[in-house]
Structure formats: C-alpha cells, structure tokens
Design a protein around this motif. Structure first.
Motif, PDB file in Angstrom:
ATOM      1  N   VAL A   1      63.652  -7.983 -32.922  1.00 17.05           N
ATOM      2  CA  VAL A   1      62.319  -8.302 -33.444  1.00 17.05           C
ATOM      3  C   VAL A   1      61.643  -9.344 -32.549  1.00 17.05           C
ATOM      4  CG1 VAL A   1      61.072  -9.342 -35.387  1.00 17.05           C
ATOM      5  CG2 VAL A   1      62.869  -7.663 -35.813  1.00 17.05           C
ATOM      6  N   ASN A   2      62.385 -10.362 -32.118  1.00 21.61           N
ATOM      7  CA  ASN A   2      61.821 -11.402 -31.263  1.00 21.61           C
ATOM      8  C   ASN A   2      61.344 -10.837 -29.930  1.00 21.61           C
ATOM      9  OD1 ASN A   2      62.048 -13.517 -33.041  1.00 21.61           O
ATOM     10  ND2 ASN A   2      64.043 -14.188 -32.276  1.00 21.61           N
ATOM     11  N   SER A   3      62.095  -9.887 -29.370  1.00 22.77           N
ATOM     12  CA  SER A   3      61.667  -9.301 -28.098  1.00 22.77           C
ATOM     13  C   SER A   3      60.384  -8.493 -28.284  1.00 22.77           C
ATOM     14  CB  SER A   3      62.772  -8.443 -27.484  1.00 22.77           C
ATOM     15  OG  SER A   3      62.999  -7.289 -28.264  1.00 22.77           O
ATOM     16  N   ARG A   4      60.259  -7.821 -29.402  1.00 22.04           N
ATOM     17  CA  ARG A   4      59.018  -7.080 -29.692  1.00 22.04           C
ATOM     18  C   ARG A   4      57.849  -8.045 -29.884  1.00 22.04           C
ATOM     19  NH1 ARG A   4      60.233  -2.688 -34.181  1.00 22.04           N
ATOM     20  NH2 ARG A   4      58.262  -1.818 -33.451  1.00 22.04           N
ATOM     21  N   ILE A   5      58.099  -9.141 -30.569  1.00 20.05           N
ATOM     22  CA  ILE A   5      57.057 -10.155 -30.774  1.00 20.05           C
ATOM     23  C   ILE A   5      56.630 -10.741 -29.435  1.00 20.05           C
ATOM     24  CG2 ILE A   5      56.625 -12.465 -31.696  1.00 20.05           C
ATOM     25  CD1 ILE A   5      58.305 -11.632 -34.150  1.00 20.05           C
ATOM     26  N   ASP A   6      57.599 -11.025 -28.558  1.00 18.72           N
ATOM     27  CA  ASP A   6      57.276 -11.573 -27.238  1.00 18.72           C
ATOM     28  C   ASP A   6      56.404 -10.601 -26.441  1.00 18.72           C
ATOM     29  OD1 ASP A   6      58.696 -13.858 -27.815  1.00 18.72           O
ATOM     30  OD2 ASP A   6      60.511 -13.226 -26.729  1.00 18.72           O
TER      31      ASP A   6
END
Length: 91
Positions: A25-30
């Motif tokens: 999820v964090n990589s998608r947000i980034d």
C-alpha cells in the motif's frame, strides 16, 4: 476449547503479512504522491504562463486602443480635408 483456540489463532494476521501488505500500500501511495507532485508542478507552470499571457494580452489591448485613437484622428482629418476640397469652387 481447542476448537475455539484454533479459530481465534487462524483468524489473526501475522506481523509479516501485515508488514507486506502495508509495504504494498505504501509503495502505491508513493507512486500516486509522485504523480500528484508532477501534476502540481505542471499546473503551476501552466498558471504562470497563463498569467503572463493575460498580462501581454492586456498590454496589447492598450496598444490597440491607442492606435485606434490615432487612426480615428487621422480619419477625421482626412474627412475634413475632403470636405474643404469639395466646398472650394472650381474654376
């Protein structure tokens, strides 16, 4: 009791699973954050260019108004000269 305990344990996520999901999820947000920053930069540049163009258009409009005034003045002078020529008797 064993049955209740096994249901309770199997329903819980492990820390590793949670960490992997959060990382995804964090990589998608980034990625989305990067795209938003790009769009913000592009929109800021477009706004600056639009404001500069609006300023230039306003200056051009003022110059056109000045030129129109001069042309109107010249037109009036020509009309007056033509009227004077028409009034003079020939002959």
């Amino acid at each position: 009791m064993i049955l209740v305990g096994s249901i309770g344990v199997s329903g819980c996520a492990t820390k590793g699973y949670v960490n992997r999901e959060i990382a995804t999820v964090n990589s998608r947000i980034d990625g989305i954050d990067g795209r938003v920053r790009t769009v913000e930069g592009t929109s800021g540049q477009a706004l600056s260019q639009a404001q500069a163009a609006a300023g230039q258009a306003q200056q051009n409009a003022q110059r056109i108004d000045q030129i129109n005034g001069r042309v109107d003045g010249l037109d009036q002078q020509m009309q007056q000269q033509m009227q004077r020529r028409q009034r003079k008797p020939r002959g």
